[in-house]
Design a protein around this motif. Structure first.
Motif, PDB file in Angstrom:
ATOM      1  N   ALA A 113      29.298  57.830  78.012  1.00  0.00           N
ATOM      2  CA  ALA A 113      28.489  58.554  77.025  1.00  0.00           C
ATOM      3  C   ALA A 113      29.379  59.382  76.098  1.00  0.00           C
ATOM      4  CB  ALA A 113      27.472  59.447  77.729  1.00  0.00           C
ATOM      5  N   SER A 114      30.416  59.980  76.662  1.00  0.00           N
ATOM      6  CA  SER A 114      31.302  60.794  75.817  1.00  0.00           C
ATOM      7  C   SER A 114      32.110  59.913  74.872  1.00  0.00           C
ATOM      8  CB  SER A 114      32.219  61.668  76.673  1.00  0.00           C
ATOM      9  OG  SER A 114      33.151  60.873  77.354  1.00  0.00           O
ATOM     10  N   LYS A 115      32.445  58.694  75.276  1.00  0.00           N
ATOM     11  CA  LYS A 115      33.145  57.782  74.365  1.00  0.00           C
ATOM     12  C   LYS A 115      32.251  57.390  73.209  1.00  0.00           C
ATOM     13  CE  LYS A 115      36.612  55.848  77.412  1.00  0.00           C
ATOM     14  NZ  LYS A 115      37.138  54.661  78.071  1.00  0.00           N
ATOM     15  N   GLU A 116      30.975  57.171  73.476  1.00  0.00           N
ATOM     16  CA  GLU A 116      30.022  56.861  72.401  1.00  0.00           C
ATOM     17  C   GLU A 116      29.924  58.039  71.432  1.00  0.00           C
ATOM     18  OE1 GLU A 116      26.120  55.708  73.745  1.00  0.00           O
ATOM     19  OE2 GLU A 116      26.956  54.513  75.385  1.00  0.00           O
ATOM     20  N   LEU A 117      29.854  59.243  71.993  1.00  0.00           N
ATOM     21  CA  LEU A 117      29.730  60.441  71.158  1.00  0.00           C
ATOM     22  C   LEU A 117      31.012  60.701  70.374  1.00  0.00           C
ATOM     23  CD1 LEU A 117      27.931  62.810  70.374  1.00  0.00           C
ATOM     24  CD2 LEU A 117      28.921  64.087  72.261  1.00  0.00           C
ATOM     25  N   ARG A 118      32.134  60.438  70.989  1.00  0.00           N
ATOM     26  CA  ARG A 118      33.413  60.671  70.308  1.00  0.00           C
ATOM     27  C   ARG A 118      33.559  59.758  69.088  1.00  0.00           C
ATOM     28  NH1 ARG A 118      39.106  61.985  73.103  1.00  0.00           N
ATOM     29  NH2 ARG A 118      40.187  62.504  71.194  1.00  0.00           N
ATOM     30  N   ALA A 119      33.009  58.562  69.152  1.00  0.00           N
ATOM     31  CA  ALA A 119      33.075  57.632  68.020  1.00  0.00           C
ATOM     32  C   ALA A 119      32.334  58.186  66.812  1.00  0.00           C
ATOM     33  CB  ALA A 119      32.512  56.275  68.425  1.00  0.00           C
ATOM     34  N   ALA A 120      31.370  59.081  67.039  1.00  0.00           N
ATOM     35  CA  ALA A 120      30.594  59.659  65.929  1.00  0.00           C
ATOM     36  C   ALA A 120      31.351  60.792  65.232  1.00  0.00           C
ATOM     37  CB  ALA A 120      29.256  60.186  66.452  1.00  0.00           C
ATOM     38  N   PHE A 121      32.450  61.242  65.809  1.00  0.00           N
ATOM     39  CA  PHE A 121      33.241  62.337  65.229  1.00  0.00           C
ATOM     40  C   PHE A 121      34.649  61.848  64.916  1.00  0.00           C
ATOM     41  CE2 PHE A 121      30.001  64.561  67.674  1.00  0.00           C
ATOM     42  CZ  PHE A 121      29.563  65.496  66.755  1.00  0.00           C
ATOM     43  N   PRO A 122      34.873  61.260  63.726  1.00  0.00           N
ATOM     44  CA  PRO A 122      36.222  60.794  63.374  1.00  0.00           C
ATOM     45  C   PRO A 122      37.191  61.974  63.276  1.00  0.00           C
ATOM     46  CG  PRO A 122      34.727  60.583  61.518  1.00  0.00           C
ATOM     47  CD  PRO A 122      33.910  61.045  62.676  1.00  0.00           C
ATOM     48  N   ASP A 123      38.450  61.697  63.544  1.00  0.00           N
ATOM     49  CA  ASP A 123      39.448  62.759  63.686  1.00  0.00           C
ATOM     50  C   ASP A 123      39.762  63.552  62.411  1.00  0.00           C
ATOM     51  OD1 ASP A 123      41.253  64.416  64.944  1.00  0.00           O
ATOM     52  OD2 ASP A 123      42.912  63.016  64.732  1.00  0.00           O
ATOM     53  N   PRO A 124      39.980  62.977  61.248  1.00  0.00           N
ATOM     54  CA  PRO A 124      40.363  63.851  60.136  1.00  0.00           C
ATOM     55  C   PRO A 124      39.363  64.958  59.805  1.00  0.00           C
ATOM     56  CG  PRO A 124      40.882  61.588  59.592  1.00  0.00           C
ATOM     57  CD  PRO A 124      40.130  61.572  60.891  1.00  0.00           C
ATOM     58  N   PRO A 125      38.087  64.696  59.631  1.00  0.00           N
ATOM     59  CA  PRO A 125      37.244  65.849  59.304  1.00  0.00           C
ATOM     60  C   PRO A 125      36.882  66.687  60.530  1.00  0.00           C
ATOM     61  CG  PRO A 125      35.948  63.834  59.155  1.00  0.00           C
ATOM     62  CD  PRO A 125      37.364  63.439  59.455  1.00  0.00           C
ATOM     63  N   TYR A 126      36.839  66.081  61.716  1.00  0.00           N
ATOM     64  CA  TYR A 126      36.427  66.779  62.933  1.00  0.00           C
ATOM     65  C   TYR A 126      37.586  66.824  63.922  1.00  0.00           C
ATOM     66  CZ  TYR A 126      31.844  65.706  61.011  1.00  0.00           C
ATOM     67  OH  TYR A 126      30.773  65.581  60.186  1.00  0.00           O
ATOM     68  N   SER A 127      37.525  67.784  64.775  1.00  0.00           N
ATOM     69  CA  SER A 127      38.512  67.877  65.852  1.00  0.00           C
ATOM     70  C   SER A 127      37.762  67.798  67.175  1.00  0.00           C
ATOM     71  CB  SER A 127      39.269  69.209  65.750  1.00  0.00           C
ATOM     72  OG  SER A 127      40.114  69.365  66.843  1.00  0.00           O
ATOM     73  N   TRP A 128      38.123  66.825  68.003  1.00  0.00           N
ATOM     74  CA  TRP A 128      37.434  66.660  69.279  1.00  0.00           C
ATOM     75  C   TRP A 128      37.800  67.797  70.216  1.00  0.00           C
ATOM     76  CZ3 TRP A 128      33.368  64.241  70.851  1.00  0.00           C
ATOM     77  CH2 TRP A 128      33.135  64.060  72.221  1.00  0.00           C
ATOM     78  N   ASP A 129      39.081  68.125  70.287  1.00  0.00           N
ATOM     79  CA  ASP A 129      39.543  69.234  71.128  1.00  0.00           C
ATOM     80  C   ASP A 129      39.775  70.465  70.254  1.00  0.00           C
ATOM     81  OD1 ASP A 129      39.649  67.637  73.456  1.00  0.00           O
ATOM     82  OD2 ASP A 129      41.587  66.844  72.819  1.00  0.00           O
ATOM     83  N   ASP A 130      39.828  71.636  70.898  1.00  0.00           N
ATOM     84  CA  ASP A 130      40.134  72.864  70.166  1.00  0.00           C
ATOM     85  C   ASP A 130      41.559  72.800  69.632  1.00  0.00           C
ATOM     86  OD1 ASP A 130      38.447  75.261  72.343  1.00  0.00           O
ATOM     87  OD2 ASP A 130      37.665  73.989  70.750  1.00  0.00           O
ATOM     88  N   GLU A 131      41.753  73.283  68.419  1.00  0.00           N
ATOM     89  CA  GLU A 131      43.104  73.426  67.882  1.00  0.00           C
ATOM     90  C   GLU A 131      43.521  74.866  68.129  1.00  0.00           C
ATOM     91  OE1 GLU A 131      43.470  72.201  63.852  1.00  0.00           O
ATOM     92  OE2 GLU A 131      42.954  70.128  64.299  1.00  0.00           O
ATOM     93  N   VAL A 132      44.568  75.023  68.927  1.00  0.00           N
ATOM     94  CA  VAL A 132      45.036  76.346  69.320  1.00  0.00           C
ATOM     95  C   VAL A 132      46.287  76.661  68.534  1.00  0.00           C
ATOM     96  CG1 VAL A 132      45.852  77.726  71.252  1.00  0.00           C
ATOM     97  CG2 VAL A 132      44.066  76.050  71.614  1.00  0.00           C
TER      98      VAL A 132
END
Length: 177
Positions: free
Chosen positions: A103-122
């Motif tokens: 389920a998380s892989k399906e959801l991750r596909a909806a958030f592409p990396d350049p505009p969104y960040s899957w993990d927190d940027e510290v």
């Protein structure tokens, strides 16, 4: 009493003055001798010749600008790193729950990396700056990731409901532009 003054007190007083006068004359003579000695020229040893410096290539303007940019980045003291959240849809719980992982892989596909960040940027920043550099570094979240937002939204949700919510969210987001 008068006899005692003449024999002891006056002699001691004269002797004390005489000793002080002799000491003053000796110091004066010593000062004159040292002054004359310092006026006399003496040979000062010459230092050894310096080693020739190796020839270096001339710096170009582009190299100077690049060095200044590097120094500015180092002095800013900030580096950005991605930090995954444990227990999140992408964290350690995935290895234990294959449904949640899918389920998380399906959801991750909806958030592409350049505009969104899957993990927190510290961001690593200098929390105690001094004139000699940074004394202590601290971290702060520069940009909140999707996982962190989902963790706060789904906090306290039972695991079986969580998988269903993530699947529904992934289907809805696939249909959204």
């Amino acid at each position: 009493m008068t006899k005692f003054e003449r024999t002891v007190v006056f002699r001691v007083a004269r002797g004390y003055f005489f000793a002080m006068a002799i000491g003053a004359v000796l110091l004066f003579v010593g000062g004159v001798v040292l002054g004359l000695r310092s006026l006399a020229k003496s040979e000062v040893p010459k230092p050894a010749p310096a080693k020739p410096t190796p020839d270096r290539a001339q710096l170009t303007y582009a190299e100077v600008v690049a060095q200044m940019q590097r120094a500015a980045r180092v002095n800013a003291g900030s580096t950005v790193q991605a930090e995954s959240q444990a227990g999140a849809p992408n964290g350690r719980a995935q290895a234990e729950d294959p449904e949640l992982e899918a389920a998380s892989k399906e959801l991750r596909a909806a958030f592409p990396d350049p505009p969104y960040s899957w993990d927190d940027e510290v961001e690593k920043t200098c929390s105690v700056p001094t004139s000699f550099g940074c004394l202590q570094y601290g971290t702060r979240v520069k940009r909140q990731g999707v996982v962190s937002a989902l963790n706060t939204a789904f906090r306290g949700t039972p695991r079986h409901e969580l998988v269903e919510y993530i699947r529904v969210l992934a289907r809805v987001l696939k249909e959204a532009p």
